[in-house]
Design a protein around this motif. Structure first.
Motif, mmCIF file in Angstrom:
data_model
loop_
_atom_site.group_PDB
_atom_site.id
_atom_site.type_symbol
_atom_site.label_atom_id
_atom_site.label_comp_id
_atom_site.label_asym_id
_atom_site.label_seq_id
_atom_site.Cartn_x
_atom_site.Cartn_y
_atom_site.Cartn_z
ATOM 1 N N GLU A 229 66.481 42.881 16.026
ATOM 2 C CA GLU A 229 66.109 43.132 17.415
ATOM 3 C C GLU A 229 66.575 44.515 17.873
ATOM 4 O OE1 GLU A 229 67.444 40.029 19.968
ATOM 5 O OE2 GLU A 229 66.142 38.494 19.093
ATOM 6 N N ARG A 230 67.776 44.895 17.445
ATOM 7 C CA ARG A 230 68.320 46.185 17.892
ATOM 8 C C ARG A 230 67.667 47.359 17.188
ATOM 9 N NH1 ARG A 230 69.133 50.471 18.884
ATOM 10 N NH2 ARG A 230 70.998 51.570 19.653
ATOM 11 N N TYR A 231 67.477 47.267 15.872
ATOM 12 C CA TYR A 231 67.005 48.429 15.118
ATOM 13 C C TYR A 231 65.581 48.284 14.577
ATOM 14 C CZ TYR A 231 71.899 49.651 15.327
ATOM 15 O OH TYR A 231 73.158 49.947 15.778
ATOM 16 N N GLY A 232 65.033 47.065 14.628
ATOM 17 C CA GLY A 232 63.671 46.886 14.139
ATOM 18 C C GLY A 232 62.623 46.913 15.231
ATOM 19 N N GLY A 233 63.064 47.072 16.484
ATOM 20 C CA GLY A 233 62.131 47.158 17.601
ATOM 21 C C GLY A 233 61.447 45.854 17.912
ATOM 22 N N THR A 234 62.080 44.708 17.585
ATOM 23 C CA THR A 234 61.461 43.407 17.839
ATOM 24 C C THR A 234 62.206 42.694 18.950
ATOM 25 O OG1 THR A 234 62.841 42.298 16.197
ATOM 26 C CG2 THR A 234 60.746 43.197 15.436
ATOM 27 N N LEU A 242 58.910 42.995 8.467
ATOM 28 C CA LEU A 242 59.041 44.433 8.251
ATOM 29 C C LEU A 242 58.665 44.754 6.813
ATOM 30 C CD1 LEU A 242 62.582 45.017 9.840
ATOM 31 C CD2 LEU A 242 60.378 45.424 10.953
ATOM 32 N N SER A 243 58.171 45.953 6.588
ATOM 33 C CA SER A 243 57.955 46.405 5.218
ATOM 34 C C SER A 243 59.316 46.691 4.583
ATOM 35 C CB SER A 243 57.095 47.664 5.199
ATOM 36 O OG SER A 243 57.814 48.764 5.769
ATOM 37 N N GLY A 244 59.333 46.848 3.269
ATOM 38 C CA GLY A 244 60.580 47.174 2.601
ATOM 39 C C GLY A 244 61.181 48.466 3.109
ATOM 40 N N ALA A 245 60.328 49.482 3.339
ATOM 41 C CA ALA A 245 60.812 50.776 3.836
ATOM 42 C C ALA A 245 61.374 50.647 5.248
ATOM 43 C CB ALA A 245 59.677 51.794 3.803
ATOM 44 N N GLU A 246 60.699 49.868 6.095
ATOM 45 C CA GLU A 246 61.194 49.657 7.456
ATOM 46 C C GLU A 246 62.533 48.920 7.446
ATOM 47 O OE1 GLU A 246 57.023 49.291 10.008
ATOM 48 O OE2 GLU A 246 57.799 47.551 8.887
ATOM 49 N N ALA A 247 62.648 47.935 6.573
ATOM 50 C CA ALA A 247 63.898 47.186 6.469
ATOM 51 C C ALA A 247 65.031 48.078 5.991
ATOM 52 C CB ALA A 247 63.724 45.998 5.524
ATOM 53 N N GLN A 248 64.734 49.000 5.070
ATOM 54 C CA GLN A 248 65.754 49.934 4.596
ATOM 55 C C GLN A 248 66.233 50.837 5.732
ATOM 56 O OE1 GLN A 248 67.062 50.120 1.215
ATOM 57 N NE2 GLN A 248 68.571 51.157 2.507
ATOM 58 N N ARG A 249 65.320 51.279 6.545
ATOM 59 C CA ARG A 249 65.687 52.125 7.692
ATOM 60 C C ARG A 249 66.577 51.338 8.662
ATOM 61 N NH1 ARG A 249 63.756 52.065 12.538
ATOM 62 N NH2 ARG A 249 61.875 50.889 11.936
ATOM 63 N N VAL A 250 66.208 50.095 8.918
ATOM 64 C CA VAL A 250 67.002 49.246 9.808
ATOM 65 C C VAL A 250 68.413 49.061 9.255
ATOM 66 C CG1 VAL A 250 67.252 46.858 10.598
ATOM 67 C CG2 VAL A 250 65.064 48.033 10.862
ATOM 68 N N ALA A 251 68.508 48.807 7.936
ATOM 69 C CA ALA A 251 69.813 48.604 7.310
ATOM 70 C C ALA A 251 70.689 49.838 7.436
ATOM 71 C CB ALA A 251 69.629 48.230 5.835
ATOM 72 N N GLU A 252 70.100 51.002 7.205
ATOM 73 C CA GLU A 252 70.880 52.240 7.274
ATOM 74 C C GLU A 252 71.360 52.530 8.688
ATOM 75 O OE1 GLU A 252 68.229 55.060 5.576
ATOM 76 O OE2 GLU A 252 68.548 54.364 3.508
ATOM 77 N N GLN A 253 70.539 52.230 9.686
ATOM 78 C CA GLN A 253 70.971 52.421 11.066
ATOM 79 C C GLN A 253 72.096 51.460 11.433
ATOM 80 O OE1 GLN A 253 66.801 52.286 12.787
ATOM 81 N NE2 GLN A 253 67.688 53.878 14.089
#
Length: 516
Positions: A229-234, A242-253
């Motif tokens: 919710e905080r970093y995935g915009g949901t 989320l796509s794998g790339a989107e999930a990786q971005r969320v994890a890094e944030q």
């Protein structure tokens, strides 16, 4: 179990976690639909007590009793007929859990069930099967699921919607803080702890992983939901995809997040704010170790999974919806220890034929059939350690393996059945047998007697099917062709001593046409 009233009716679920106690009251309607009527949460850090000192303190026990008494009054106010309270990692690891359960029952009138890790895994996976898998084509229902609690981590691998592997680890999103203090929680430490589990290797031993095949990654738990919710915009309570790339971005944030800032920004409890960077580390670990093309986070909680179980129980049905997953997981363990699966399956088929022929005459009920099937699949895994004493090693390996949906007490029955598939009969001087409850000892005797005979009949099953005829005190095994099975007949005679002692039945081999 009480008989359920006609729908609609209310059900109350209490989840005693490591850092909070949550109550949710649902209205169950016809067709299995349900609505959340009310929820209440009380922060209570049982985890700090247990993970630092091994037991729940008298102060926190008093607070827990007060919270449960308050929840009992709320349930009474709604007139809730069906209620269930469960405790997870902190309660199940507490050295004084029996005292805690007794005090809560005495002061609030609410009985607490302690959920074992494999019970949690079963609850979540069945809820996942009902809520997520119908939205995916069968070929895409292959992947890894991880359930993050503040005190524990559950990891599943499923293939075409069937569970193949399940393990629990004492790694929670806040547990490091509880054990060592706030300064000890670093993402590096979290990732290092995960790496020591060597999940990828252990999973590969039990399941045939294709390194090129994209996997689905599913994350569950309050911390994972907050992270997305905080970093995935949901927002909202539905499925997060989320796509794998989107999930990786969320994890890094999430890895870079400051818990103090998150607590103010999200107006959430401190333990949930602390859990977000840790959940980011967990997500990063799975994305790094496995080829995950997509990430899903369904809105499934312990409470909603327990309500789903209540609804399934209300529908009835003869077949356990989780049985295929338990068996698939056991076959994965058999593969791990180098067994030929077809041989193990043939022994299991023989054992089940014998069980089904005897069940009505000799009170073979409950989950005994499943115990026998699992013992038959796994009775020879001890050969991996040593051939001469393999039955004892089979017992040890089974007892020390996690099986989804199998409780610790059940696992010891299965292990004992496997242990006694050879010459020795169960004796009270045998520690593994003596430690069992009296009813379990009887179950072990009956199932071990069947498994011994089944082990001798495996060759017959592989050569072609056979028929069982029970008449009086004689069990006849009829096969169309007994040529070349002289070893089996001698072996059968040596293996039928316990069978005769337990069931009072003589076993005979007969060559005759078989009509099934």
């Amino acid at each position: 179990m009480k008989r359920r009233p006609a729908t609609p009716y209310q059900a109350g679920i209490i989840d005693i976690g490591s850092h909070s106690v949550r109550l949710e009251i649902f209205e169950i309607r016809s067709g299995g639909r349900y609505t959340l009527l009310e929820s209440a949460t009380r922060s209570l850090n049982l985890g700090q007590d247990v993970f630092r000192r091994g037991r729940i303190s008298p102060e926190n026990l008093n607070l827990l009793c007060q919270v449960m008494s308050d929840f009992a009054r709320l349930l009474d106010g709604y007139g809730v007929a069906f209620r269930r309270a469960v405790g997870t990692s902190a309660l199940r690891e507490a050295a004084n859990r029996e005292l805690v359960v007794d005090r809560v029952r005495f002061e609030s009138g609410i009985a607490i069930d302690t959920l074992e890790p494999q019970e949690e895994s079963e609850l979540y996976f069945l809820a996942l099967r009902e809520e997520l898998f119908p939205q995916l084509p069968e070929e895409e229902r292959t992947g890894i699921g991880f359930i993050v609690g503040t005190g524990s981590l559950l990891v599943n691998y499923f293939e075409r919607g069937v569970l193949k592997f399940s393990e629990a680890a004492p790694i929670g999103s806040v547990r490091t803080v509880d054990e060592f203090g706030h300064d000890a929680l670093t993402t590096e430490l979290m990732i290092e702890n995960l790496s020591t589990l060597d999940l990828k290797r252990r999973l590969s031993e039990c399941a045939r992983l294709d390194p090129e095949r994209p996997l689905l990654l599913v994350g569950l738990g309050a911390g994972i939901r907050l992270l997305t919710e905080r970093y995935g915009g949901t927002r909202g309570g539905g499925l997060v995809a989320l796509s794998g790339a989107e999930a990786q971005r969320v994890a890094e944030q999430a890895l870079k997040a400051e818990p103090e800032n998150l607590q103010r920004e999200l107006s959430t409890a401190d333990y949930l704010a602390i859990s977000i960077p840790a959940c980011g580390a967990l997500l990063n670990y799975f994305l790094r170790e496995f080829p995950c093309a997509r990430f899903f986070s369904p809105a499934i909680s312990t409470r909603s999974a327990l309500v789903a179980e209540l609804i399934r129980d209300g529908r009835g049905g003869d077949r356990d919806p989780y049985e295929q997953d338990i068996i698939a997981s056991a076959e994965g363990v058999a593969r791990k220890y180098g067994l030929e699966l077809e041989d193990a399956r043939a022994t299991a088929r023989c054992a089940l034929k014998l069980f089904d022929k005897l069940r009505r005459s000799f009170e073979l009920g409950g989950r005994s059939r499943l115990y026998l099937q699992l013992a038959a699949l796994l009775h020879d895994i001890g050969h991996f350690v040593d051939t001469r004493q393999h039955h004892k090693h089979s017992w040890y390996l089974i007892v020390n393996t996690q099986f989804p949906g199998i409780r610790e007490a059940e696992k010891r029955i299965i292990a004992a059945v496997a242990r006694y598939h050879r010459k020795a009969t169960p004796q009270r001087s045998h520690e593994e047998y003596a430690a069992l409850p009296e009813a379990a000892k009887v179950t072990v005797l009956k199932l071990a007697a069947i498994l011994r005979v089944a082990d001798a009949l495996t060759h017959l099953e592989q050569a072609g099917s056979f028929k069982l005829i029970l008449h009086g005190k004689v069990l006849t095994i009829r096969a169309a062709d007994l040529e070349g099975v002289s070893f089996s007949s001698v072996y059968l005679k040596s293996k039928s001593d316990l069978f005769y002692e337990v069931f009072g039945l003589e076993i005979r081999l007969e060559e005759a046409p078989v009509q099934l």
